[in-house]
Design an enzyme around this catalytic site. Structure first.
Site, PDB file in Angstrom:
ATOM      1  N   THR B 158      -3.980  30.223   4.194  1.00 60.21           N
ATOM      2  CA  THR B 158      -2.841  29.839   4.737  1.00 60.21           C
ATOM      3  C   THR B 158      -3.868  28.907   5.444  1.00 60.21           C
ATOM      4  O   THR B 158      -3.471  27.205   5.256  1.00 60.21           O
ATOM      5  CB  THR B 158      -2.276  29.816   5.117  1.00 60.21           C
ATOM      6  OG1 THR B 158      -2.844  31.375   6.245  1.00 60.21           O
ATOM      7  CG2 THR B 158      -0.837  31.043   4.512  1.00 60.21           C
ATOM      8  N   LYS B 184      -7.778  36.375   1.943  1.00 58.87           N
ATOM      9  CA  LYS B 184      -7.726  35.136   3.085  1.00 58.87           C
ATOM     10  C   LYS B 184      -7.451  35.629   4.755  1.00 58.87           C
ATOM     11  O   LYS B 184      -7.014  36.742   4.604  1.00 58.87           O
ATOM     12  CB  LYS B 184      -6.460  34.518   2.444  1.00 58.87           C
ATOM     13  CG  LYS B 184      -5.442  35.553   2.594  1.00 58.87           C
ATOM     14  CD  LYS B 184      -4.079  35.223   3.493  1.00 58.87           C
ATOM     15  CE  LYS B 184      -4.353  34.192   4.020  1.00 58.87           C
ATOM     16  NZ  LYS B 184      -3.439  34.408   5.211  1.00 58.87           N
ATOM     17  N   THR B 195      -2.280  35.670   8.112  1.00 59.77           N
ATOM     18  CA  THR B 195      -2.305  37.072   7.943  1.00 59.77           C
ATOM     19  C   THR B 195      -3.815  37.811   7.197  1.00 59.77           C
ATOM     20  O   THR B 195      -4.276  36.422   6.701  1.00 59.77           O
ATOM     21  CB  THR B 195      -1.253  37.824   7.316  1.00 59.77           C
ATOM     22  OG1 THR B 195      -1.168  38.803   7.993  1.00 59.77           O
ATOM     23  CG2 THR B 195      -1.630  37.620   6.165  1.00 59.77           C
ATOM     24  N   GLU B 282      -9.862  32.094  13.632  1.00 55.80           N
ATOM     25  CA  GLU B 282      -9.540  30.379  14.504  1.00 55.80           C
ATOM     26  C   GLU B 282     -10.766  29.789  15.794  1.00 55.80           C
ATOM     27  O   GLU B 282     -10.311  30.313  16.257  1.00 55.80           O
ATOM     28  CB  GLU B 282      -8.262  30.368  14.945  1.00 55.80           C
ATOM     29  CG  GLU B 282      -7.097  30.614  13.659  1.00 55.80           C
ATOM     30  CD  GLU B 282      -5.240  30.725  13.889  1.00 55.80           C
ATOM     31  OE1 GLU B 282      -4.562  30.522  13.518  1.00 55.80           O
ATOM     32  OE2 GLU B 282      -5.267  31.036  15.063  1.00 55.80           O
ATOM     33  N   ASN B 405      -3.404  26.921  18.529  1.00 56.51           N
ATOM     34  CA  ASN B 405      -2.743  28.392  18.400  1.00 56.51           C
ATOM     35  C   ASN B 405      -1.656  27.585  19.910  1.00 56.51           C
ATOM     36  O   ASN B 405      -0.022  28.034  19.663  1.00 56.51           O
ATOM     37  CB  ASN B 405      -2.496  29.370  18.719  1.00 56.51           C
ATOM     38  CG  ASN B 405      -3.409  30.589  18.002  1.00 56.51           C
ATOM     39  OD1 ASN B 405      -2.713  31.085  17.224  1.00 56.51           O
ATOM     40  ND2 ASN B 405      -4.802  30.140  18.361  1.00 56.51           N
ATOM     41  N   SER B 410       3.689  24.231  15.249  1.00 54.71           N
ATOM     42  CA  SER B 410       4.821  24.059  13.740  1.00 54.71           C
ATOM     43  C   SER B 410       5.798  23.515  13.128  1.00 54.71           C
ATOM     44  O   SER B 410       6.497  23.900  14.257  1.00 54.71           O
ATOM     45  CB  SER B 410       4.573  25.741  12.816  1.00 54.71           C
ATOM     46  OG  SER B 410       5.485  26.405  13.395  1.00 54.71           O
TER      47      SER B 410
END
Lengths: 410, 410
Positions: B158, B184, B195, B282, B405, B410
Site C-alpha cells: 500500500t 508489507k 497494515t 513512515e 499522516n 486522502s
C-alpha cells in the site's frame, strides 16, 4: 530556540487572591537559567495539612521519593521548587542534595523536616547544585509575601510558553473558602527539560486523610486524564495544602453534602490547570476533548480515551484537520478494553460519523469539516458495552513537536 | 503525494527460489488502485499445514475473524490478499464480503472453505467491492506459477516504498528445505492506508500444531518485537504454510534437535521481514535496535524495550542525532516493569553513557556523536534486576511521519 507562546494559551493570567496561611517567595538563584527566577519557596502556617499525587514512574526522581516519604506526616510547612534541573537519575548525589535542601529549609523555617516538600524540574542526570538554593533560603524567607502567585507560577516554568494559574471561591457550611493553584508542564513530556508540577492551596480546614482523598480523586479526573505524548515524567508531582484558616467544620466523609460544593470547585480548578498544561503541549495547535461512553467501567472508558489521545495517527489526523474516524476505531481496538465492534459509534464536532459499526451513509460532512478547522476539537465514542464513561484531553501532533524535540539540540 | 523510497531500504529484492507445492498469481483488479496489481492468490497443494498470528485488536477486521476461524482446521489450500481496502469496520457487509470471497475461491480451487484464508489492507470503513476479486479468480487460477514471489510482494503493497521478501535454505534431518516469505507494512501503523501482513511458505513437513507453535514463537521474536508508532492495526496478519514436499520426518517436539537449524532459519527469515517493515516506517531515517538486559523475565525485557521504542521523545531524539539517555531512562520508568534505578546502565553505539544510576563522568562523547549520525543506531539498557533479555527494533520519528499522516489528506 525561542518558543512562541502557544496559540491555545488563555488570554491572561487570572487575578489570584491571597490564601490565609500561605506565603510565597521567588528568587533568581542561577540553578541553570540566567536572568530569571528559578526557585520558589512556599511557606504554610502551622496546622496545614497536605495530600499529593506523584509520578508512577519506576525511575522517579529523588525529590519525588522525598515527597512520597513526607506525605506520610500529613503536615506541610514548606514546599521548595526549582526549575532548570530535575535532580533525576542523579543517584546517591541526588538523595543527598534533597536531604540538604530539606534540612536547611526546616532550620530556616523552624519546622519539622518531614513537613518540608521539594520538587525539581529541568535537565535529567545533572547533579543539582543545591547550595545555590540553600544559600538563598534566608533572603527568600525575608521576602515571603501572600500576593505573589503569578511570580510563583513563573518561577517554576521550564519550556512552558505561559504561566499557569487558577483560582476559585466556594463555601463549606457557609464559610467562604478559596482555592488557588499553579502548574507547569508542556505535557507529561520532555523529561529532560520539562515535567508536570502543580501546587494547590486552600484555606479550607481538611484532615490529612481528607486532603489526600480529595487530591487522589481530583487528579484522576484532571491530571491523570490528560496526555500530550504518552511519555511519563520521572518527576510529576501534584500537592494540595489546606491551611484551615477558613474555620469551617472538619468532615471525615468525602460524601458529606457540606463538602459537595467544595469538591466541585476543587475539581474545576484542577481541571482548569490540567487543561492549561495540554494547551501548552509542545507544538500544540488544537485542543482535543475525547468523551468515551458505553464502556465496561469508568476506568475502562478512561483507558479507551487515553488510547485514542495517545495515538500518533489520531493526533496527526487532527493536526491535518482530517475527520479520520478510522484511526479512532483503530485506537479503540488497541486499548485492550471491551468494545462491541458492531455497536461502536464515533462523532466529531457533535456529528455522528459512524454508528453500529459502520460509516453513516450520507452524513453531513460540511459541519464536521468546519469543526476540524477550529482550535477546539471534540471526539465522542460510544463502545456499546455498558455505562462506563470518561473524558480525556490532549493536543494534536504537529511539526512543532518534532522541531522542539528533534531539531533543537540542548 | 509521491512517497520517496525509504533511505533504509535493502539494495534489492532477493532472488527467491520456487517452493514445491506453492503457486502464486497476481492481477490488477482495480479494487482501489489503478494501473497496478492489487490482488494476490497463493495456492497450496493438498496436505499443506498452516499456522498464524493475528492482530490482538478488539476492533479487528472481517478477514482477520475469518483467518482466526479457519486456522482451527490447520489446513491451507489458498490465501487471497487484496490491497487498497482493509474491509475493516464494514460491519455485516464486511463479513458477507469475506464469505463470498472464500466461497468463490473454494469453488474455483475445489477445496474446503475452511482451507481458504483472506487478508485485506487499505482504507478502513469502505465496503469492499469483492466482485472485482471474485470475478478475477478464474483468470488468476490459470496464471498460477511458482516463480512469482517478487510480483506477489508488490501486489500487497500500500504505502510501502519497497517490496519486501526474504528467503533462506536449511535442512531437517538431511533434507534440504526452503523458506520464502513476503511482507508489507509501513509499520503497525496508518491503518487507513497500511497494515502489517506477512505470508511465509516452506516445503518442510510440519504438523498443524508444530506450524502454529513455530509461527507463534517466531512472531514474538520478530513481528511482535517491532514498532513504528505504537499503533496497532485492525488487520495485522502473519501466516506460515508448510507444504511437506521436502519429505522430512515429522517432529512433534519443538525442542527436537533435528529441528534446531530449521527454527533458527525460520526465525532469521521472520526477523529479516520484520526489519524490512521497520525500514519502511513512515518517515524513517534511522533504524534503531534496542537491547534490554537484566530484566525480571524475557517478556519484561520486551516490554521495557517497546516502551523505549514507542517513546516519541526517544524517537525524536534519535532523529535529532542526540544521544539523549535521559529520555531512555524516562521510558524505562514508564514501562511498568521492575528496574533498579541505582543499577541502571545505558549504552549507545557500544559506549556506556550511564552506569549505576548516574551519568558516567568523562565518557568519550566523540564515538557516540559519530554513531548517532549513522543510519543504524544501537541502544543497550541493563535494568539491573535479573537475567531477562530481549531486543526490539524501531525507527526514528521525523517530519516525514507528520507529513505523511497530517499534511497528506486522502
Amino acid at each position: 530556540m525561542e518558543l512562541q507562546k502557544s496559540p491555545l494559551a488563555p488570554s491572561s493570567f487570572p487575578e489570584m487572591p491571597e490564601i490565609d496561611g500561605v506565603k510565597l517567595s521567588t528568587k533568581a538563584c542561577g540553578v541553570k537559567y540566567e536572568g530569571r527566577t528559578d526557585v520558589l519557596l512556599m511557606s504554610f502556617d502551622k496546622g496545614t495539612t497536605i495530600g499529593g499525587v506523584l509520578t508512577r514512574s519506576l525511575t522517579c526522581s529523588a525529590p519525588v521519593e522525598c515527597c512520597r516519604d513526607h506525605l506520610k506526616s500529613g503536615e506541610a510547612r514548606a514546599i521548595v521548587v526549582n526549575s532548570g534541573n530535575a535532580n533525576a537519575f542523579t543517584g546517591r548525589l541526588g538523595t543527598a542534595s534533597v536531604a540538604r535542601t530539606v534540612e536547611a529549609t526546616a532550620r530556616e523555617l523552624k519546622c519539622p523536616e518531614n513537613a518540608v516538600f521539594v520538587a525539581s524540574t529541568g535537565v535529567i542526570g545533572e547533579p543539582l547544585p543545591d547550595e545555590k538554593i540553600t544559600s538563598a533560603l534566608g533572603d527568600m524567607k525575608t521576602d515571603l509575601c501572600s500576593n505573589n502567585w503569578q511570580g510563583a507560577a513563573e518561577a517554576i516554568m521550564t519550556t512552558d510558553t505561559f504561566a499557569k494559574g487558577a483560582t476559585i471561591k466556594t463555601q463549606i457550611d457557609g464559610k467562604v473558602v478559596t482555592i488557588n493553584g499553579i502548574a507547569k508542564g508542556s505535557g507529561m513530556i520532555a523529561p529532560d527539560m520539562a515535567t508536570m508540577l502543580s501546587f494547590v492551596a486552600t484555606d479550607a480546614a481538611l484532615s490529612p486523610a481528607m486532603v489526600q482523598n480529595l487530591i487522589s480523586s481530583g487528579a484522576d479526573l484532571s491530571f491523570n486524564s490528560i496526555t500530550v505524548d504518552s511519555d511519563t515524567s520521572t518527576s510529576d508531582t501534584v500537592l494540595l495544602c489546606a491551611t484551615g484558616k477558613a474555620g469551617n467544620t472538619l468532615y471525615n466523609d468525602i460524601n458529606a453534602p457540606e463538602l459537595a460544593d467544595f469538591i466541585q470547585a476543587l475539581n474545576k480548578a484542577l481541571k482548569n490547570l490540567a487543561h492549561q498544561v495540554v494547551r501548552d503541549g509542545e507544538g500544540a495547535s488544537k485542543f482535543i476533548s475525547i468523551a468515551v461512553t458505553g464502556a465496561e467501567t469508568d476506568q475502562a472508558a478512561r483507558r479507551v480515551g487515553l488510547a485514542i489521545a495517545n495515538s500518533p495517527l489520531v493526533k496527526t489526523a487532527v493536526a491535518g484537520e482530517d475527520a479520520n474516524w478510522g484511526r479512532v476505531v483503530m485506537a479503540v481496538g488497541k486499548s485492550g478494553e471491551r468494545a462491541d465492534r458492531d455497536k461502536l459509534s464515533v462523532a466529531m464536532g457533535g456529528v455522528t460519523i459512524a454508528k453500529d459499526g459502520q460509516r453513516v451513509e450520507g452524513f453531513d460532512e460540511e459541519p464536521v469539516a468546519k469543526h476540524m478547522k477550529g482550535q477546539e476539537i471534540s471526539i465522542a465514542v460510544d463502545v456499546g458495552i455498558a455505562d462506563g464513561q470518561a473524558t480525556v484531553w490532549t493536543c494534536d501532533l504537529t511539526h512543532g513537536y518534532i522541531e522542539i524535540n528533534a531539531d533543537y539540540r540542548s
